[in-house]
Each structure stands twice: as C-alpha cells, then as structure tokens.
Design a protein around this motif. Structure first.
Motif, PDB file in Angstrom:
ATOM      1  N   PHE A  52       0.949  -1.385  -0.228  1.00 48.04           N
ATOM      2  CA  PHE A  52      -0.150   0.225   0.364  1.00 48.04           C
ATOM      3  C   PHE A  52       0.778   1.097   0.094  1.00 48.04           C
ATOM      4  O   PHE A  52      -0.044   1.834  -0.832  1.00 48.04           O
ATOM      5  CB  PHE A  52      -0.987  -0.557   0.918  1.00 48.04           C
ATOM      6  CG  PHE A  52      -2.159   1.664   1.586  1.00 48.04           C
ATOM      7  CD1 PHE A  52      -2.402   1.354   0.357  1.00 48.04           C
ATOM      8  CD2 PHE A  52      -1.616   1.942   2.668  1.00 48.04           C
ATOM      9  CE1 PHE A  52      -3.419   2.340   0.207  1.00 48.04           C
ATOM     10  CE2 PHE A  52      -2.062   3.249   2.884  1.00 48.04           C
ATOM     11  CZ  PHE A  52      -2.994   3.225   1.866  1.00 48.04           C
ATOM     12  N   VAL A  53       1.983   1.769   0.571  1.00 47.76           N
ATOM     13  CA  VAL A  53       2.898   2.330   0.898  1.00 47.76           C
ATOM     14  C   VAL A  53       3.509   2.539  -0.707  1.00 47.76           C
ATOM     15  O   VAL A  53       3.124   3.829  -0.888  1.00 47.76           O
ATOM     16  CB  VAL A  53       3.925   2.359   1.848  1.00 47.76           C
ATOM     17  CG1 VAL A  53       4.985   3.242   1.911  1.00 47.76           C
ATOM     18  CG2 VAL A  53       3.551   2.178   3.566  1.00 47.76           C
ATOM     19  N   HIS A  54       3.816   2.009  -1.517  1.00 48.55           N
ATOM     20  CA  HIS A  54       4.272   1.226  -2.422  1.00 48.55           C
ATOM     21  C   HIS A  54       3.243   2.584  -3.585  1.00 48.55           C
ATOM     22  O   HIS A  54       3.828   3.574  -4.193  1.00 48.55           O
ATOM     23  CB  HIS A  54       4.812   0.546  -2.883  1.00 48.55           C
ATOM     24  CG  HIS A  54       5.823   0.149  -4.621  1.00 48.55           C
ATOM     25  ND1 HIS A  54       7.068  -0.232  -4.983  1.00 48.55           N
ATOM     26  CD2 HIS A  54       4.673   0.189  -5.517  1.00 48.55           C
ATOM     27  CE1 HIS A  54       7.002  -0.416  -5.443  1.00 48.55           C
ATOM     28  NE2 HIS A  54       5.592   0.171  -6.428  1.00 48.55           N
ATOM     29  N   GLU A  55       2.594   2.041  -3.520  1.00 45.22           N
ATOM     30  CA  GLU A  55       0.993   2.352  -4.133  1.00 45.22           C
ATOM     31  C   GLU A  55       0.491   4.122  -4.334  1.00 45.22           C
ATOM     32  O   GLU A  55       0.853   4.330  -4.613  1.00 45.22           O
ATOM     33  CB  GLU A  55       0.110   1.409  -4.586  1.00 45.22           C
ATOM     34  CG  GLU A  55       0.445  -0.049  -4.637  1.00 45.22           C
ATOM     35  CD  GLU A  55       0.843  -0.277  -6.390  1.00 45.22           C
ATOM     36  OE1 GLU A  55       0.275   0.606  -6.929  1.00 45.22           O
ATOM     37  OE2 GLU A  55       1.391  -0.506  -6.584  1.00 45.22           O
ATOM     38  N   MET A  56       1.129   3.775  -2.660  1.00 44.75           N
ATOM     39  CA  MET A  56       0.173   5.894  -2.086  1.00 44.75           C
ATOM     40  C   MET A  56       1.645   6.191  -3.355  1.00 44.75           C
ATOM     41  O   MET A  56       1.410   7.841  -3.373  1.00 44.75           O
ATOM     42  CB  MET A  56       0.356   5.900  -1.242  1.00 44.75           C
ATOM     43  CG  MET A  56      -0.816   4.920  -0.719  1.00 44.75           C
ATOM     44  SD  MET A  56      -2.515   6.023  -1.247  1.00 44.75           S
ATOM     45  CE  MET A  56      -2.075   7.655  -0.303  1.00 44.75           C
ATOM     46  N   LEU A  73      -1.532 -11.014  -6.450  1.00 43.71           N
ATOM     47  CA  LEU A  73      -0.588 -10.581  -7.733  1.00 43.71           C
ATOM     48  C   LEU A  73      -0.433  -9.389  -7.280  1.00 43.71           C
ATOM     49  O   LEU A  73       0.272  -8.536  -8.398  1.00 43.71           O
ATOM     50  CB  LEU A  73      -1.697 -10.538  -9.236  1.00 43.71           C
ATOM     51  CG  LEU A  73      -2.568 -11.409  -9.780  1.00 43.71           C
ATOM     52  CD1 LEU A  73      -3.174 -11.321 -10.944  1.00 43.71           C
ATOM     53  CD2 LEU A  73      -1.064 -12.232 -10.965  1.00 43.71           C
ATOM     54  N   GLY A  74      -0.653  -8.375  -6.222  1.00 44.43           N
ATOM     55  CA  GLY A  74       0.038  -7.227  -6.426  1.00 44.43           C
ATOM     56  C   GLY A  74      -1.085  -6.082  -6.149  1.00 44.43           C
ATOM     57  O   GLY A  74      -2.551  -6.619  -5.469  1.00 44.43           O
ATOM     58  N   ALA A  75      -0.711  -4.869  -6.623  1.00 45.34           N
ATOM     59  CA  ALA A  75      -1.849  -3.876  -6.779  1.00 45.34           C
ATOM     60  C   ALA A  75      -1.441  -2.503  -7.914  1.00 45.34           C
ATOM     61  O   ALA A  75      -0.058  -3.174  -8.373  1.00 45.34           O
ATOM     62  CB  ALA A  75      -2.145  -3.150  -5.429  1.00 45.34           C
ATOM     63  N   PHE A  76      -2.673  -1.597  -8.012  1.00 46.85           N
ATOM     64  CA  PHE A  76      -2.198  -1.033  -9.251  1.00 46.85           C
ATOM     65  C   PHE A  76      -2.805  -0.137  -9.060  1.00 46.85           C
ATOM     66  O   PHE A  76      -3.620   0.367  -8.460  1.00 46.85           O
ATOM     67  CB  PHE A  76      -2.176  -1.202 -10.886  1.00 46.85           C
ATOM     68  CG  PHE A  76      -3.517  -1.826 -11.094  1.00 46.85           C
ATOM     69  CD1 PHE A  76      -4.841  -0.925 -12.237  1.00 46.85           C
ATOM     70  CD2 PHE A  76      -4.716  -2.965 -10.356  1.00 46.85           C
ATOM     71  CE1 PHE A  76      -5.669  -1.308 -11.607  1.00 46.85           C
ATOM     72  CE2 PHE A  76      -5.291  -3.044 -10.281  1.00 46.85           C
ATOM     73  CZ  PHE A  76      -6.770  -2.316 -10.866  1.00 46.85           C
ATOM     74  N   ILE A  77      -2.098   1.101  -9.520  1.00 44.23           N
ATOM     75  CA  ILE A  77      -3.739   2.308  -9.702  1.00 44.23           C
ATOM     76  C   ILE A  77      -3.528   2.696 -11.220  1.00 44.23           C
ATOM     77  O   ILE A  77      -2.995   2.789 -11.849  1.00 44.23           O
ATOM     78  CB  ILE A  77      -2.494   3.795  -9.098  1.00 44.23           C
ATOM     79  CG1 ILE A  77      -1.294   5.106  -9.670  1.00 44.23           C
ATOM     80  CG2 ILE A  77      -2.369   3.836  -7.397  1.00 44.23           C
ATOM     81  CD1 ILE A  77      -0.807   5.091  -9.811  1.00 44.23           C
ATOM     82  N   ARG A  78      -4.451   3.184 -11.849  1.00 48.67           N
ATOM     83  CA  ARG A  78      -5.258   3.843 -12.786  1.00 48.67           C
ATOM     84  C   ARG A  78      -5.141   4.385 -13.271  1.00 48.67           C
ATOM     85  O   ARG A  78      -5.628   5.898 -12.597  1.00 48.67           O
ATOM     86  CB  ARG A  78      -6.707   2.568 -13.491  1.00 48.67           C
ATOM     87  CG  ARG A  78      -6.959   3.157 -14.463  1.00 48.67           C
ATOM     88  CD  ARG A  78      -8.758   2.044 -14.522  1.00 48.67           C
ATOM     89  NE  ARG A  78      -8.823   2.308 -13.508  1.00 48.67           N
ATOM     90  CZ  ARG A  78     -10.152   3.907 -13.641  1.00 48.67           C
ATOM     91  NH1 ARG A  78     -10.239   3.833 -14.880  1.00 48.67           N
ATOM     92  NH2 ARG A  78     -11.038   3.745 -12.986  1.00 48.67           N
ATOM     93  N   MET A  79      -4.308   4.708 -14.862  1.00 48.14           N
ATOM     94  CA  MET A  79      -3.507   6.617 -15.127  1.00 48.14           C
ATOM     95  C   MET A  79      -5.719   6.868 -15.593  1.00 48.14           C
ATOM     96  O   MET A  79      -5.850   5.958 -16.851  1.00 48.14           O
ATOM     97  CB  MET A  79      -3.071   5.861 -16.235  1.00 48.14           C
ATOM     98  CG  MET A  79      -1.802   5.901 -15.337  1.00 48.14           C
ATOM     99  SD  MET A  79      -1.292   7.417 -15.216  1.00 48.14           S
ATOM    100  CE  MET A  79       0.757   7.172 -14.660  1.00 48.14           C
ATOM    101  N   LYS A  80      -5.975   7.448 -15.206  1.00 48.74           N
ATOM    102  CA  LYS A  80      -7.184   8.013 -16.271  1.00 48.74           C
ATOM    103  C   LYS A  80      -6.655   8.999 -17.142  1.00 48.74           C
ATOM    104  O   LYS A  80      -7.590   9.577 -17.824  1.00 48.74           O
ATOM    105  CB  LYS A  80      -8.165   8.717 -14.913  1.00 48.74           C
ATOM    106  CG  LYS A  80      -8.797   7.637 -14.086  1.00 48.74           C
ATOM    107  CD  LYS A  80      -9.781   8.235 -13.090  1.00 48.74           C
ATOM    108  CE  LYS A  80     -10.099   7.881 -11.933  1.00 48.74           C
ATOM    109  NZ  LYS A  80     -11.123   8.178 -11.130  1.00 48.74           N
TER     110      LYS A  80
END
Length: 282
Positions: free
Chosen positions: A88-92, A114-121
C-alpha cells in the motif's frame, strides 16, 4: 384489470402467521450464536463498510481487506497485514507523485496474489512524467523499509526484520529496467537501450529462479518495443527530455537501487542472525 390483479394477489399471498414468543426467542438465540461464532469477520466487515463510505479510497480499503483476509488464511494475520501494508505504501508513492504533477489517477486497487496498481485516467504527456510517477513507488518503498528496520532496532522483534526484507525485495524487483515495471518506466527516461539489459536480466531470472511472472512482463514489454518502433516519430517526441532531467532521474534510480539492495541484504542478515542465535540457545 387492476381490480382482478389485486384479488389474484390476495388469493395467492398468505397473511403472515404470528410467531409464538418461544419461536422468536429461539430465532434470537440462533442469531446471537451465529454472530458470536463469526464475530471477527463481522467486526472486519463492519470496519470495511465504514471505510467504503468514507472517500475515493473505498475500493482500496475493500480490496485491501479482501487481500488481507485471503493472505491470512495461508500466512497468518500479522504477516498478511504487514505485507499488504508495505505494498500500500509503495502504491501510495505512485499516487502522490501522480497527483503532484497533475495526472488524474485512481486510488490503489489490490488484486490478491498479484499485487496492486493505480489506474491512469489521464495519460502522461512525456517520458518525464512517466518516470516521475514510476520512481515514487520505490522511493516510498525504501522509506517503509527503513521504518521496518527502525522498528526492529527498537523492539528487537524479528517480524520487522523479515518484513523489511520482503519490502526491499518487492521494490528491487520493481526496479528491473524493463517493460511496465517501475524500473522500465524510469530507465526509458534515461535511455531506452537500457531495456536490453532489463530483458537479459528478466530472462536470467525466469531461467534461474523460475520467476514465471516475468513472462507476462517480457511479453508486454516486447509488444511495447514493437509499438515504439512502428511509431518512430511519436516515440522520439515522447522520449524527448532535458539532459539535466536524464542525469537527475538516472542518479535517483541508481541511488534507490543501491539503497534497496543494501537494505535487503542487511535485513536478511539480521533476521538470519536472530534465527541462528535462537538455534544456538537450544
């Protein structure tokens, strides 16, 4: 027609029967026992639902909670919370750097195992923006790794040393200079030819360590190389960046890589030393 339908409904729907006090008490006891049996899950669910209504991070909290619950069944609650926490800290780190440069992105979303991601809008306008967003994750990852080592130094609890090792390992892996990994996005701003080194390293890791997740990264990375080659004019414009930024991002990349590798080796050393000392005491 309306009157006929009403009478038809009245004919087929029975009036509710009155429940006796004993029946009602029995139902209440059953419900209470059920709630006591699943009290932990009920508390977690209530907490997650509260967060769900709180902000744009609703999906983040929900997916985090689900991931923690699934990991806890295999590794235990303590490790599950810690592991998801460092991701979570990495993604933030990605989220904060994205918003700082004016990109519209989603809050982090977790996918169990699988992990986490942020989606580019909104799409980055240049490789400069892409590199800034990419380096935010490992930078935040290095910070939380140092926090874990600091907590180990204060408490002497081996859990923090182990979590520091995992955090450093995740971020070192993400700095591999190829494809859609953070290292691939950063190294593209330094020189796209660094991807050749990244591809060789990825193949070695697949062969030696059986890191088959890299097959997906290699596949999409090769597709991106083909796309860049076919659109040479647009690619050249996109990759255009000031020499000073190339230098700055290159130094930052190398610094983070050396720091995280050092933290990974150190945390592994202290966790191993602790295990060995326990073995000697026996």
């Amino acid at each position: 027609m309306i009157g006929d339908e009403k009478s038809y409904v009245e004919d087929i729907v029975e009036k509710p029967k009155k429940q006796s006090p004993r029946t009602i008490i029995g139902i209440l006891i059953t419900l209470i026992l059920g709630l006591l049996k699943f009290s932990k899950l009920a508390v977690i669910a209530k907490f997650l639902l509260t967060l769900l209504k709180a902000s744009k991070f609703a999906g983040t909290f929900l997916s985090m909670g689900l991931t923690i619950i699934l990991y806890a069944q295999i590794y235990g609650w303590l490790f599950a919370i810690g592991f998801v926490g460092v991701i979570f800290v990495h993604e933030m780190g990605h989220y904060v750097t994205s918003t700082k440069i004016g990109l519209d992105v989603s809050a982090p979303t977790f996918i169990p195992f699988l992990g986490a991601f942020i989606r580019m809008k909104s799409i980055p306008k240049s490789v400069r923006e892409e590199a800034i967003v990419a380096i935010g994750g490992p930078a935040a990852g290095a910070f939380i790794t140092l926090v874990c080592i600091g907590l180990y130094s204060i408490t002497g609890t081996p859990f923090w040393a182990g979590l520091a090792y995992i955090s450093a390992l995740i971020n070192v892996f993400n700095l591999l200079p190829f494809g859609f990994l953070d290292g691939g996005r950063i190294s593209k701003a330094i020189s796209p030819f660094i991807w050749i080194i990244g591809l060789i390293l990825a193949i070695i890791l697949i062969w030696k360590l059986h890191a088959y997740i890299l097959l997906l990264i290699v596949f999409f990375g090769i597709l991106e190389i083909i796309s860049m080659y076919r659109n040479k004019a647009q690619t050249a414009l996109y990759l255009s960046v000031e020499p000073i930024f190339r230098f700055q991002i290159g130094v930052s990349y190398l610094f983070l890589l050396v720091l995280l590798v050092g933290l990974m080796m150190y945390s592994l050393d202290i966790s191993t030393a602790f295990t060995d000392s326990l073995r000697d005491m026996r």
